[in-house]
Design a protein around this motif. Structure first.
Motif, PDB file in Angstrom:
ATOM      1  N   GLN A 242      -1.884   5.912  -9.724  1.00 17.21           N
ATOM      2  CA  GLN A 242      -2.887   5.116 -10.433  1.00 17.21           C
ATOM      3  C   GLN A 242      -3.173   3.807  -9.704  1.00 17.21           C
ATOM      4  N   PHE A 243      -2.127   3.164  -9.228  1.00 21.05           N
ATOM      5  CA  PHE A 243      -2.337   1.864  -8.596  1.00 21.05           C
ATOM      6  C   PHE A 243      -2.866   1.987  -7.171  1.00 21.05           C
ATOM      7  N   ALA A 244      -2.558   3.089  -6.499  1.00 17.58           N
ATOM      8  CA  ALA A 244      -3.184   3.318  -5.192  1.00 17.58           C
ATOM      9  C   ALA A 244      -4.689   3.492  -5.361  1.00 17.58           C
ATOM     10  N   ASP A 245      -5.081   4.173  -6.413  1.00 20.53           N
ATOM     11  CA  ASP A 245      -6.511   4.318  -6.695  1.00 20.53           C
ATOM     12  C   ASP A 245      -7.120   2.978  -7.117  1.00 20.53           C
ATOM     13  N   LEU A 246      -6.388   2.236  -7.928  1.00 17.97           N
ATOM     14  CA  LEU A 246      -6.873   0.930  -8.391  1.00 17.97           C
ATOM     15  C   LEU A 246      -7.190   0.012  -7.208  1.00 17.97           C
ATOM     16  N   VAL A 247      -6.321  -0.017  -6.203  1.00 19.98           N
ATOM     17  CA  VAL A 247      -6.560  -0.878  -5.034  1.00 19.98           C
ATOM     18  C   VAL A 247      -7.852  -0.471  -4.329  1.00 19.98           C
ATOM     19  N   GLY A 248      -8.101   0.825  -4.225  1.00 24.15           N
ATOM     20  CA  GLY A 248      -9.344   1.269  -3.614  1.00 24.15           C
ATOM     21  C   GLY A 248     -10.555   0.853  -4.412  1.00 24.15           C
ATOM     22  N   ARG A 249     -10.457   0.897  -5.731  1.00 30.27           N
ATOM     23  CA  ARG A 249     -11.578   0.525  -6.584  1.00 30.27           C
ATOM     24  C   ARG A 249     -11.905  -0.974  -6.489  1.00 30.27           C
TER      25      ARG A 249
END
Length: 500
Positions: A242-249
């Protein structure tokens, strides 16, 4: 295929329209193991809900003294989508029987897009003493806010209270997910901060990844750096995803140093998501069709193939056709008395299917109690060998793998569509669901009752799909096989196994 977006509309198929009755009359469905202990009355309820028929029969079943029948009627009434079902369902939310009350609240929530839900009733159900009812009330609150029902904004307050204090981790997890719908609320920063604080104090891993999902889905730009660092270093792979995706967003190049170590993470799913987020920060697009495994990504190791003997296929079935209520397996009573029973199958034997692929096998367990016609449709396609040798035409890293199209390009089907069977099962990792058609941009949305033969399996939680897509089973072995697939791979043989 008209692709609208990698996280919202990539479950799209193009409808093949047929005149009602033509395809139905063209083939014979294999019997779906009609058990001698079939639940009395369920078949008629399935027939009425699948044809979207509001009738006195449904309301009479809801008011019957048989709690099993009444609960199933509550779900059927909600699935009709008819605003006239609101009154009987509201009355049923006061029932003494917990499964009936829970299913009545869930059915009532399904009507949110057609008729505004009563905020006071939903709020009261959020405080119900039974966790099963609170779970379905959370879903109703989410649907109410998504439909912009009057007064729905105020439901964020009781949801935040559940997130903080509910003793049941499933309720807390569902409350966290629902709060993603308040990302455009006037007090969005306060809600984001509240979810952040809950994440910092939460101990249950399943709740933490739900909170992480909501933070990345609805509030990525509002999250403090300390929370991001904690999420990326969390011991649970689903939290790190979830947080790896959050950083991309967040689309800030400053996130690159945080993501690069995750390319060597012990989880192949974390590595995939980190790679995709790095692509975004580099100004590239996310991978929408995985044609080859990037050199930077190590796929999961092969797992032993399932070698159970398959059940024999029936002969002389003819071409596929749309299932009807007579084809459904209805031996499992739908009596969800606990939050866990709203998060999975009822107790008892369930149909199983082995999906052979060019990279190995996986086994899925199907849930006819929640999606009887969807399961009947799937099993009868399996019995015909319909899926054998079809290509995985859509693979999106850390999202879904999709197949079931005889044209191998995402544009085909068998010439009929089946009714949606919305249910409270989450779109977590490894669930199998039916694909849907989408309307055209700019206001693209899933079209109800447009599934056919295309299906997908989730690679990681995709909770934003909960409201529209029918979950009808779950991978029980061989999940790692999915991480080795690319779009040149195919299903080899899809067969039934004995119930399990």
């Amino acid at each position: 295929m008209n692709v609208i977006g990698w996280t919202t509309a990539c479950i799209k198929v193009r409808a093949v329209i047929t005149i009602a009755g033509v395809v139905t009359a063209a083939g014979i469905l294999a019997p779906v193991s009609a058990a001698p202990d079939e639940q009395l009355g369920y078949r008629r309820l399935v027939e009425l809900e699948s044809t979207r028929t509001f009738s006195d029969e449904l309301t009479a079943a809801l008011a019957s003294g048989d709690a099993r029948l009444a609960g199933r009627a509550a779900l059927a009434l909600g699935r009709t989508g008819d605003p006239r079902a609101a009154g009987p369902l509201k009355n049923a939310t006061r029932a003494q029987d917990v499964p009936l009350r829970a299913l009545a609240v869930y059915g009532y929530g399904l009507l949110a897009a057609k008729t505004p839900l009563e905020t006071k009733l939903v709020a009261k159900s959020l405080g119900d003493p039974a966790a099963a009812v609170r779970v379905t009330a959370v879903d109703a609150a989410w649907r109410s806010q998504a439909a912009k029902n009057p007064g729905a904004l105020t439901l964020a307050t009781p949801l935040l209270a559940l997130l903080d204090r509910d003793p049941d981790p499933i309720v807390r997890a569902r409350a966290a997910t629902a709060l993603s719908a308040w990302s455009d609320a006037p007090n969005v920063r306060a809600i984001a901060a509240h979810v952040e604080r809950a994440f910092a104090h939460e101990q249950a891993p399943a709740v933490r990844w739900h909170e992480g999902w909501t933070l990345r889905r609805g509030y990525a730009l509002a999250i403090a750096p300390a929370t991001i660092r904690a999420g990326l270093a969390d011991r649970e792979e689903l939290v790190r995803i979830q947080f790896a995706d959050l950083v991309g967003r967040r689309k800030s190049i400053a996130g690159l140093p945080q993501l690069q170590p995750l390319l060597h993470d012990g989880s192949w799913r974390v590595r995939e998501q980190a790679y995709e987020s790095i692509r975004l920060l580099a100004g590239l697009q996310r991978t929408d069709h995985l044609g080859a495994i990037p050199a930077e990504i190590a796929t999961p190791a092969p797992v032993p193939d399932n070698t159970e003997p398959p059940l024999p296929r029936p002969n002389g079935l003819g071409p596929p056709r749309k299932p009807v209520a007579a084809d459904a397996r209805l031996d499992l009573p739908l009596v969800p008395a606990t939050s866990a029973q709203l998060d999975g199958p009822m107790t008892g034997p369930h149909p199983r299917v082995r999906i052979g692929t060019t990279k190995g096998t996986l086994v899925v367990r199907l849930y006819p109690e929640w999606a009887p016609l969807t399961v009947a449709n799937f099993l009868n396609l399996v019995d015909r060998g319909y899926f054998d040798n079809l290509r995985w035409f859509r693979i999106v890293p850390d999202f879904v793998v999709q197949t079931g199209d005889p044209n191998d390009d995402g544009e085909g089907d068998a010439g009929y569509m089946i009714p949606a069977e919305e249910n409270p099962l989450e779109q977590r990792s490894g669930v199998i669901s039916m694909g849907l058609n989408y309307t055209d941009p700019p206001n693209a949305h899933a079209i109800r009752d447009s599934a056919g033969t295309q299906f997908y399996i989730t690679l990681s939680p995709q909770l934003h799909l909960n409201r529209d897509f029918t979950v009808f089973g779950e991978v029980v072995s061989g999940f790692a096989t999915l991480g080795r697939l690319i779009e040149r791979d195919r299903m080899t043989s899809v067969v039934r196994l004995s119930d399990g």
